[in-house]
Scaffold this motif. Structure first.
Motif, short mmCIF file in Angstrom:
data_model
loop_
_atom_site.label_atom_id
_atom_site.label_comp_id
_atom_site.label_asym_id
_atom_site.label_seq_id
_atom_site.Cartn_x
_atom_site.Cartn_y
_atom_site.Cartn_z
N TRP A 1 0.82 -1.22 0.00
CA TRP A 1 0.00 0.00 0.00
C TRP A 1 0.85 1.27 0.00
O TRP A 1 0.40 2.31 -0.48
CB TRP A 1 -0.95 -0.01 1.19
CG TRP A 1 -2.00 -1.06 1.08
CD1 TRP A 1 -2.19 -2.12 1.91
CD2 TRP A 1 -3.00 -1.17 0.06
NE1 TRP A 1 -3.25 -2.89 1.47
CE2 TRP A 1 -3.76 -2.33 0.34
CE3 TRP A 1 -3.33 -0.41 -1.06
CZ2 TRP A 1 -4.83 -2.74 -0.46
CZ3 TRP A 1 -4.39 -0.82 -1.86
CH2 TRP A 1 -5.12 -1.96 -1.55
N VAL A 2 2.07 1.18 0.51
CA VAL A 2 2.94 2.36 0.49
C VAL A 2 3.45 2.64 -0.92
O VAL A 2 3.49 3.79 -1.37
CB VAL A 2 4.11 2.19 1.47
CG1 VAL A 2 5.16 3.28 1.26
CG2 VAL A 2 3.62 2.23 2.91
N VAL A 3 3.84 1.59 -1.63
CA VAL A 3 4.50 1.80 -2.93
C VAL A 3 3.54 1.75 -4.11
O VAL A 3 3.97 2.03 -5.24
CB VAL A 3 5.63 0.76 -3.14
CG1 VAL A 3 6.64 0.84 -2.02
CG2 VAL A 3 5.08 -0.65 -3.26
N ILE A 4 2.26 1.44 -3.90
CA ILE A 4 1.34 1.38 -5.04
C ILE A 4 1.24 2.72 -5.78
O ILE A 4 1.19 2.73 -7.02
CB ILE A 4 -0.06 0.87 -4.60
CG1 ILE A 4 -0.96 0.61 -5.81
CG2 ILE A 4 -0.72 1.81 -3.63
CD1 ILE A 4 -0.51 -0.50 -6.69
N PRO A 5 1.24 3.88 -5.09
CA PRO A 5 1.25 5.14 -5.86
C PRO A 5 2.52 5.30 -6.69
O PRO A 5 2.48 5.82 -7.82
CB PRO A 5 1.15 6.23 -4.78
CG PRO A 5 0.58 5.54 -3.59
CD PRO A 5 1.14 4.16 -3.64
N LEU A 6 3.66 4.86 -6.15
CA LEU A 6 4.92 4.93 -6.89
C LEU A 6 4.89 3.97 -8.07
O LEU A 6 5.45 4.25 -9.14
CB LEU A 6 6.09 4.60 -5.96
CG LEU A 6 6.19 5.40 -4.66
CD1 LEU A 6 7.41 4.96 -3.86
CD2 LEU A 6 6.25 6.89 -4.95
N HIS A 7 4.25 2.83 -7.87
CA HIS A 7 4.13 1.84 -8.94
C HIS A 7 3.33 2.41 -10.11
O HIS A 7 3.70 2.24 -11.28
CB HIS A 7 3.45 0.59 -8.39
CG HIS A 7 3.13 -0.45 -9.41
ND1 HIS A 7 4.07 -0.99 -10.25
CD2 HIS A 7 1.95 -1.04 -9.75
CE1 HIS A 7 3.50 -1.88 -11.05
NE2 HIS A 7 2.21 -1.91 -10.77
N VAL A 8 2.24 3.09 -9.80
CA VAL A 8 1.41 3.69 -10.85
C VAL A 8 2.21 4.76 -11.61
O VAL A 8 2.16 4.83 -12.85
CB VAL A 8 0.14 4.31 -10.25
CG1 VAL A 8 -0.65 5.07 -11.30
CG2 VAL A 8 -0.74 3.22 -9.63
N SER A 9 2.97 5.56 -10.88
CA SER A 9 3.79 6.59 -11.54
C SER A 9 4.84 5.95 -12.44
O SER A 9 5.12 6.45 -13.53
CB SER A 9 4.48 7.46 -10.48
OG SER A 9 3.53 8.20 -9.74
N GLU A 10 5.41 4.85 -11.99
CA GLU A 10 6.44 4.18 -12.78
C GLU A 10 5.86 3.58 -14.06
O GLU A 10 6.43 3.71 -15.14
CB GLU A 10 7.10 3.08 -11.94
CG GLU A 10 8.19 2.31 -12.66
CD GLU A 10 8.81 1.23 -11.79
OE1 GLU A 10 9.67 1.57 -10.96
OE2 GLU A 10 8.40 0.06 -11.93
N VAL A 11 4.72 2.94 -13.94
CA VAL A 11 4.10 2.29 -15.10
C VAL A 11 3.68 3.32 -16.15
O VAL A 11 3.78 3.08 -17.35
CB VAL A 11 2.89 1.44 -14.65
CG1 VAL A 11 2.13 0.91 -15.86
CG2 VAL A 11 3.35 0.29 -13.77
N THR A 12 3.20 4.47 -15.69
CA THR A 12 2.73 5.51 -16.62
C THR A 12 3.80 6.52 -16.98
O THR A 12 3.52 7.47 -17.71
CB THR A 12 1.54 6.27 -16.00
OG1 THR A 12 1.96 6.88 -14.77
CG2 THR A 12 0.38 5.34 -15.73
N ASP A 13 5.02 6.33 -16.46
CA ASP A 13 6.09 7.30 -16.66
C ASP A 13 5.68 8.70 -16.21
O ASP A 13 6.05 9.71 -16.81
CB ASP A 13 6.52 7.34 -18.14
CG ASP A 13 7.14 6.03 -18.58
OD1 ASP A 13 7.87 5.43 -17.77
OD2 ASP A 13 6.87 5.59 -19.71
#
Length: 463
Positions: free
Chosen positions: A343-355
């Motif tokens: 849950w902490v890194v899911i926002p970072l994951h979304v940013s990474e996937v969408t650049d």
């Protein structure tokens, strides 16, 4: 409190604002995440089945996620103050009307619906403002916010059963009205710099350069943005994996207390499953943010997602074969560690996937898609439990579903190949002459700018 557009990210003012976000997260989401304790009381009070009681909580969680795209739109159209004041008013209705209902069916109207809308508004407000205030320490900020959520869950898990036992339901919820007033205070502390039909400009900050990228196109047609994102095959795979995993990720906090209670352990003992889970989450989430920042800089966040799902699956299948309360405690501790990272890194994951392009809209998609899994997941697992009368089939099913989510990510990482868009490097002088890009002259500009163009879209990255 005003967070002006000119404020640099990761500034002292950003950290002060994060403290307000943490307080509201502590009370509102700490209460919602302790629903597993409240579920036991509701089953006994209304003499209903576990599956029906689970629907009350899962409906609230469903609405919180499902309404996120609408909350995102309202946040930018009306501003944080107005939308959060509305959320506070809805929480007042929750705590006043819920104890008055004669049956559990009416709880969907007095608890699930208003709680869902309020939490969706607050989730959107806190998420978007953290993104506006932080960049270098974005993961740490999300970690602190998430750890306060866990701390709230711990304390509510401790005191909520005591209040429900010592006091009646009505007086307990009257005490909880204080959460609404804290929400009002949070709204009044944030002073929007004006509302507009357009989204705020994205500000990309580095040590030497600040570039302001207008985002007027973002608000003209949100559906086109979502449709553009859904055409991204890479995003779709991770979106599907997230949705599948969300079916089971809430199983431990919702059902483990009930599993232990039905095995003969008193609620005063069983509640320690939630307490231990919360304590571990507080510690891990405060650290996981730094781990997420490191992974994001190396573009390895997606691998963290894969590891989390694999470990969740393994731990759950092992716990399915034990009835020991001690091993249940160990399981809750380990799963808390795993899902805290998630849950902490899911926002970072979304940013990474969408650049980082349209990342707020992409996060809204993740929330909306996950909402359907949240709505059906707990009742489905509750139905299995009511049918079999045994927790083992429930945990075996949860383990299998988590394994499916892990396989989806693994296939994407190790089988499919990403097709990154072409980029053209141009001089800084050419960029500064473009009407759509502005360089703040308060900073020394000596960096190279990579400028990528697609139809109706512009990306600017500071290298």
């Amino acid at each position: 409190m005003v967070i002006p557009e000119s404020t640099r990210k990761d500034s002292r003012q950003s950290w002060v604002y994060l403290s307000f976000v943490s307080v509201i997260t502590f009370f509102v989401f700490g209460f919602l995440d302790s629903y597993g304790v409240l579920l036991v009381f509701l089953v006994q009070h209304f003499k209903e089945k576990n599956s029906k009681a689970a629907w009350v909580g899962s409906s609230a969680m469903f609405g919180c996620f499902f309404l996120y795209p609408i909350s995102l739109r309202m946040r930018y159209k009306y501003g944080i103050r107005k939308t959060v004041l509305c959320a506070g008013a809805l929480l007042v209705l929750v705590f006043i009307l819920s104890p008055m209902v004669p049956n559990m069916a009416l709880l969907f109207l007095t608890f699930s619906v208003p709680m869902a809308i309020a939490c969706s508004i607050l989730s959107c407000a806190t998420f978007t403002t953290i993104r506006e205030c932080f960049e270098k320490h974005e993961g740490v900020a999300f970690g602190i916010k998430s750890s306060m959520n866990a701390l709230g869950t711990v304390l509510f898990s401790v005191f909520l059963p005591i209040l429900l036992t010592k006091l009646d339901w009505q007086r307990t919820f009257l005490i909880l009205i204080g959460i609404s007033f804290i929400t009002f205070l949070y709204a009044l502390m944030y002073n929007d710099a004006g509302t507009t039909e357009d989204y705020r400009s994205e500000r990309i900050c580095s040590v030497s350069t600040v570039i302001s990228l207008p985002t007027k196109e973002f608000s003209k047609n949100d559906l086109k943005i979502y449709w553009k994102l859904l055409k991204n095959k890479k995003l779709l795979v991770f979106l599907l994996a997230h949705t599948v995993f969300t079916i089971v990720v809430f199983m431990p906090p919702i059902f483990m207390v009930q599993f232990a209670t039905n095995l003969g352990h008193h609620l005063s003992k069983s509640k320690w499953l939630m307490i231990v889970r919360g304590i571990v989450a507080v510690v891990v989430r405060s650290i996981a943010g730094r781990l997420g920042d490191v992974a994001q800089r190396r573009r390895k966040v997606r691998y963290l997602m894969l590891i989390v799902m694999i470990l969740f699956s393994i731990a759950t299948i092992l716990c399915a074969f034990t009835k020991s309360f001690t091993w249940m405690m160990v399981y809750m501790s380990f799963v808390s560690l795993v899902d805290s990272i998630y849950w902490v890194v899911i926002p970072l994951h979304v940013s990474e996937v969408t650049d980082k392009s349209y990342s707020e809209h992409a996060f809204a998609l993740f929330s909306c898609a996950g909402s359907f899994a949240t709505l059906g997941g707990p009742p489905f697992l509750g139905w299995i439990y009511d049918t079999t009368g045994d927790s083992s089939p429930v945990m075996q099913t949860a383990s299998a579903i988590s394994a499916i989510a892990a396989c989806l990510i693994a296939l994407r990482l190790y089988v499919a190949k990403d097709n990154d868009p072409m980029s053209v490097v141009i001089s800084e002088e050419l960029v500064s002459n473009d009407d759509n890009v502005f360089i703040d002259e308060d900073f020394t500009t000596s960096t190279t700018v990579v400028y990528m163009t697609q139809h109706n879209m512009q990306y600017v990255t500071v290298v």
